[in-house]
Design a protein around this motif. Structure first.
Motif, PDB file in Angstrom:
ATOM      1  N   PRO A  62       5.265   6.721   2.927  1.00  0.00           N
ATOM      2  CA  PRO A  62       5.383   5.275   3.091  1.00  0.00           C
ATOM      3  C   PRO A  62       5.833   4.951   4.511  1.00  0.00           C
ATOM      4  CG  PRO A  62       6.495   5.999   1.107  1.00  0.00           C
ATOM      5  CD  PRO A  62       6.128   7.236   1.900  1.00  0.00           C
ATOM      6  N   SER A  63       5.378   3.850   5.003  1.00  0.00           N
ATOM      7  CA  SER A  63       5.731   3.411   6.341  1.00  0.00           C
ATOM      8  C   SER A  63       6.748   2.283   6.244  1.00  0.00           C
ATOM      9  CB  SER A  63       4.480   2.908   7.052  1.00  0.00           C
ATOM     10  OG  SER A  63       3.483   3.885   7.016  1.00  0.00           O
ATOM     11  N   VAL A  64       7.549   2.143   7.253  1.00  0.00           N
ATOM     12  CA  VAL A  64       8.550   1.092   7.321  1.00  0.00           C
ATOM     13  C   VAL A  64       9.429   1.158   6.074  1.00  0.00           C
ATOM     14  CG1 VAL A  64       8.932  -1.335   7.830  1.00  0.00           C
ATOM     15  CG2 VAL A  64       6.770  -0.321   8.455  1.00  0.00           C
ATOM     16  N   GLY A  65      10.134   2.260   5.922  1.00  0.00           N
ATOM     17  CA  GLY A  65      10.942   2.441   4.719  1.00  0.00           C
ATOM     18  C   GLY A  65      10.005   2.630   3.547  1.00  0.00           C
ATOM     19  N   ASP A  66      10.214   1.886   2.502  1.00  0.00           N
ATOM     20  CA  ASP A  66       9.334   1.950   1.340  1.00  0.00           C
ATOM     21  C   ASP A  66       8.465   0.706   1.228  1.00  0.00           C
ATOM     22  OD1 ASP A  66      11.839   3.631  -0.560  1.00  0.00           O
ATOM     23  OD2 ASP A  66      10.096   4.469   0.427  1.00  0.00           O
ATOM     24  N   THR A  67       8.235   0.036   2.335  1.00  0.00           N
ATOM     25  CA  THR A  67       7.532  -1.238   2.296  1.00  0.00           C
ATOM     26  C   THR A  67       6.067  -1.077   1.934  1.00  0.00           C
ATOM     27  OG1 THR A  67       9.037  -2.064   3.978  1.00  0.00           O
ATOM     28  CG2 THR A  67       7.078  -3.340   3.571  1.00  0.00           C
ATOM     29  N   ILE A  68       5.314  -0.273   2.671  1.00  0.00           N
ATOM     30  CA  ILE A  68       3.889  -0.099   2.386  1.00  0.00           C
ATOM     31  C   ILE A  68       3.514   1.368   2.484  1.00  0.00           C
ATOM     32  CG2 ILE A  68       3.275  -2.404   3.207  1.00  0.00           C
ATOM     33  CD1 ILE A  68       2.036  -0.987   5.693  1.00  0.00           C
ATOM     34  N   THR A  69       2.409   1.707   1.859  1.00  0.00           N
ATOM     35  CA  THR A  69       1.863   3.058   1.967  1.00  0.00           C
ATOM     36  C   THR A  69       0.819   3.077   3.079  1.00  0.00           C
ATOM     37  OG1 THR A  69       0.080   2.621   0.409  1.00  0.00           O
ATOM     38  CG2 THR A  69       2.173   3.429  -0.510  1.00  0.00           C
ATOM     39  N   PHE A  70       0.366   4.262   3.422  1.00  0.00           N
ATOM     40  CA  PHE A  70      -0.659   4.389   4.456  1.00  0.00           C
ATOM     41  C   PHE A  70      -1.947   3.667   4.042  1.00  0.00           C
ATOM     42  CE2 PHE A  70      -3.876   6.538   7.026  1.00  0.00           C
ATOM     43  CZ  PHE A  70      -3.289   6.424   8.278  1.00  0.00           C
ATOM     44  N   GLN A  85      -2.197   1.043   2.169  1.00  0.00           N
ATOM     45  CA  GLN A  85      -1.970  -0.390   2.343  1.00  0.00           C
ATOM     46  C   GLN A  85      -2.010  -0.766   3.822  1.00  0.00           C
ATOM     47  OE1 GLN A  85       1.715  -0.612   0.245  1.00  0.00           O
ATOM     48  NE2 GLN A  85       0.729  -0.905  -1.737  1.00  0.00           N
ATOM     49  N   TYR A  86      -1.478   0.107   4.674  1.00  0.00           N
ATOM     50  CA  TYR A  86      -1.569  -0.133   6.119  1.00  0.00           C
ATOM     51  C   TYR A  86      -3.028  -0.247   6.556  1.00  0.00           C
ATOM     52  CZ  TYR A  86      -2.318   1.107  10.934  1.00  0.00           C
ATOM     53  OH  TYR A  86      -2.808   1.122  12.217  1.00  0.00           O
ATOM     54  N   ARG A  87      -3.877   0.631   6.039  1.00  0.00           N
ATOM     55  CA  ARG A  87      -5.291   0.589   6.417  1.00  0.00           C
ATOM     56  C   ARG A  87      -5.913  -0.759   6.068  1.00  0.00           C
ATOM     57  NH1 ARG A  87      -8.435   5.117   3.784  1.00  0.00           N
ATOM     58  NH2 ARG A  87     -10.038   4.472   5.230  1.00  0.00           N
ATOM     59  N   ILE A  88      -5.535  -1.315   4.924  1.00  0.00           N
ATOM     60  CA  ILE A  88      -6.044  -2.628   4.533  1.00  0.00           C
ATOM     61  C   ILE A  88      -5.519  -3.694   5.488  1.00  0.00           C
ATOM     62  CG2 ILE A  88      -5.934  -4.418   2.743  1.00  0.00           C
ATOM     63  CD1 ILE A  88      -6.010  -2.059   0.682  1.00  0.00           C
ATOM     64  N   LEU A  89      -4.210  -3.664   5.770  1.00  0.00           N
ATOM     65  CA  LEU A  89      -3.642  -4.640   6.703  1.00  0.00           C
ATOM     66  C   LEU A  89      -4.335  -4.554   8.058  1.00  0.00           C
ATOM     67  CD1 LEU A  89       0.205  -4.411   6.020  1.00  0.00           C
ATOM     68  CD2 LEU A  89      -1.401  -6.171   5.245  1.00  0.00           C
ATOM     69  N   HIS A  90      -4.586  -3.331   8.495  1.00  0.00           N
ATOM     70  CA  HIS A  90      -5.217  -3.121   9.797  1.00  0.00           C
ATOM     71  C   HIS A  90      -6.609  -3.773   9.836  1.00  0.00           C
ATOM     72  CE1 HIS A  90      -5.657  -1.188  13.655  1.00  0.00           C
ATOM     73  NE2 HIS A  90      -6.844  -0.740  13.293  1.00  0.00           N
ATOM     74  N   GLU A  91      -7.350  -3.666   8.752  1.00  0.00           N
ATOM     75  CA  GLU A  91      -8.672  -4.294   8.684  1.00  0.00           C
ATOM     76  C   GLU A  91      -8.568  -5.817   8.673  1.00  0.00           C
ATOM     77  OE1 GLU A  91     -11.778  -3.049   8.857  1.00  0.00           O
ATOM     78  OE2 GLU A  91     -10.944  -1.063   9.191  1.00  0.00           O
ATOM     79  N   GLY A 106       2.882  -9.544   7.034  1.00  0.00           N
ATOM     80  CA  GLY A 106       1.957  -8.410   7.056  1.00  0.00           C
ATOM     81  C   GLY A 106       1.612  -7.989   8.468  1.00  0.00           C
ATOM     82  N   ARG A 107       1.445  -8.955   9.359  1.00  0.00           N
ATOM     83  CA  ARG A 107       1.137  -8.655  10.758  1.00  0.00           C
ATOM     84  C   ARG A 107       2.293  -7.903  11.420  1.00  0.00           C
ATOM     85  NH1 ARG A 107      -2.952 -10.453  13.755  1.00  0.00           N
ATOM     86  NH2 ARG A 107      -3.443 -12.052  12.230  1.00  0.00           N
ATOM     87  N   ARG A 108       3.516  -8.305  11.126  1.00  0.00           N
ATOM     88  CA  ARG A 108       4.683  -7.602  11.693  1.00  0.00           C
ATOM     89  C   ARG A 108       4.722  -6.147  11.238  1.00  0.00           C
ATOM     90  NH1 ARG A 108       7.643 -12.415  10.544  1.00  0.00           N
ATOM     91  NH2 ARG A 108       8.453 -11.440   8.663  1.00  0.00           N
ATOM     92  N   VAL A 109       4.469  -5.939   9.956  1.00  0.00           N
ATOM     93  CA  VAL A 109       4.469  -4.572   9.422  1.00  0.00           C
ATOM     94  C   VAL A 109       3.336  -3.762  10.042  1.00  0.00           C
ATOM     95  CG1 VAL A 109       4.115  -3.192   7.332  1.00  0.00           C
ATOM     96  CG2 VAL A 109       5.627  -5.178   7.274  1.00  0.00           C
ATOM     97  N   GLU A 110       2.144  -4.347  10.136  1.00  0.00           N
ATOM     98  CA  GLU A 110       0.991  -3.646  10.719  1.00  0.00           C
ATOM     99  C   GLU A 110       1.283  -3.264  12.170  1.00  0.00           C
ATOM    100  OE1 GLU A 110      -2.775  -3.034  12.784  1.00  0.00           O
ATOM    101  OE2 GLU A 110      -1.379  -4.664  13.159  1.00  0.00           O
ATOM    102  N   GLU A 111       1.890  -4.153  12.921  1.00  0.00           N
ATOM    103  CA  GLU A 111       2.231  -3.855  14.318  1.00  0.00           C
ATOM    104  C   GLU A 111       3.284  -2.748  14.404  1.00  0.00           C
ATOM    105  OE1 GLU A 111       3.384  -7.665  15.875  1.00  0.00           O
ATOM    106  OE2 GLU A 111       1.298  -8.324  16.087  1.00  0.00           O
ATOM    107  N   HIS A 112       4.250  -2.766  13.500  1.00  0.00           N
ATOM    108  CA  HIS A 112       5.276  -1.719  13.486  1.00  0.00           C
ATOM    109  C   HIS A 112       4.656  -0.345  13.201  1.00  0.00           C
ATOM    110  CE1 HIS A 112       9.128   0.237  12.807  1.00  0.00           C
ATOM    111  NE2 HIS A 112       8.573   0.781  11.737  1.00  0.00           N
ATOM    112  N   VAL A 113       3.772  -0.296  12.213  1.00  0.00           N
ATOM    113  CA  VAL A 113       3.127   0.974  11.868  1.00  0.00           C
ATOM    114  C   VAL A 113       2.233   1.436  13.015  1.00  0.00           C
ATOM    115  CG1 VAL A 113       1.586   2.155  10.257  1.00  0.00           C
ATOM    116  CG2 VAL A 113       3.304   0.558   9.400  1.00  0.00           C
ATOM    117  N   ASN A 114       1.513   0.508  13.662  1.00  0.00           N
ATOM    118  CA  ASN A 114       0.706   0.878  14.824  1.00  0.00           C
ATOM    119  C   ASN A 114       1.555   1.569  15.878  1.00  0.00           C
ATOM    120  OD1 ASN A 114      -1.810   0.016  14.013  1.00  0.00           O
ATOM    121  ND2 ASN A 114      -1.718  -1.922  15.104  1.00  0.00           N
TER     122      ASN A 114
END
Length: 126
Positions: A28-36, A38-44, A99-107
């Motif tokens: 999981p990325s960003v603690g337990d917030t999202i999985t990889f 889910q990140y891929r979906i946010l990224h799209e 969601g954008r904040r989380v996506e940017e953090h994971v990036n």
């Protein structure tokens, strides 16, 4: 006989790659917030609103997996659902500010971690 040895080497490489990549992909990325996944979906969704079927096609995964992840992202407030006024059956999803904040953090995390991961992958493949 040579083919069997080559196959054994290839199978071992696949096993090593799987062992290396599984924790990275499943973590999981960003603690337990999202999985990889889910990140891929946010990224799209950063660039445009997309339907479940289009996400499934782009990510090369089944629609049921995308639907499950979409539900979790909706419940978490990372994306929002929009129906078309012309066809209430057709849904598209867009990323929220959260969601954008989380996506940017994971990036940012991926930019740091991917070069080392790729070095390890190249070592296995050599």
């Amino acid at each position: 006989m040579m083919e069997a040895k080559k196959l054994a080497v290839d199978v071992e490489r696949i096993h090593q790659l799987n062992s290396l990549l599984r924790p990275f992909i499943k973590r999981p990325s960003v603690g337990d917030t999202i999985t990889f996944e889910q990140y891929r979906i946010l990224h799209e969704l950063v660039a445009e609103k997309i339907s479940t079927s289009e996400l499934s096609r782009r990510l090369n995964v089944g629609q049921s997996m995308v639907s499950i992840q979409i539900s979790r992202l909706l419940n978490g407030g990372f994306i929002k659902d929009e129906t078309l006024p012309t066809d209430r059956r057709y849904h598209v999803f867009q990323i929220t500010t959260q969601g954008r904040r989380v996506e940017e953090h994971v990036n940012g995390a991926l930019e740091v971690e991917l070069p080392e991961l790729m070095k390890q992958v190249n070592t296995i493949l050599k």
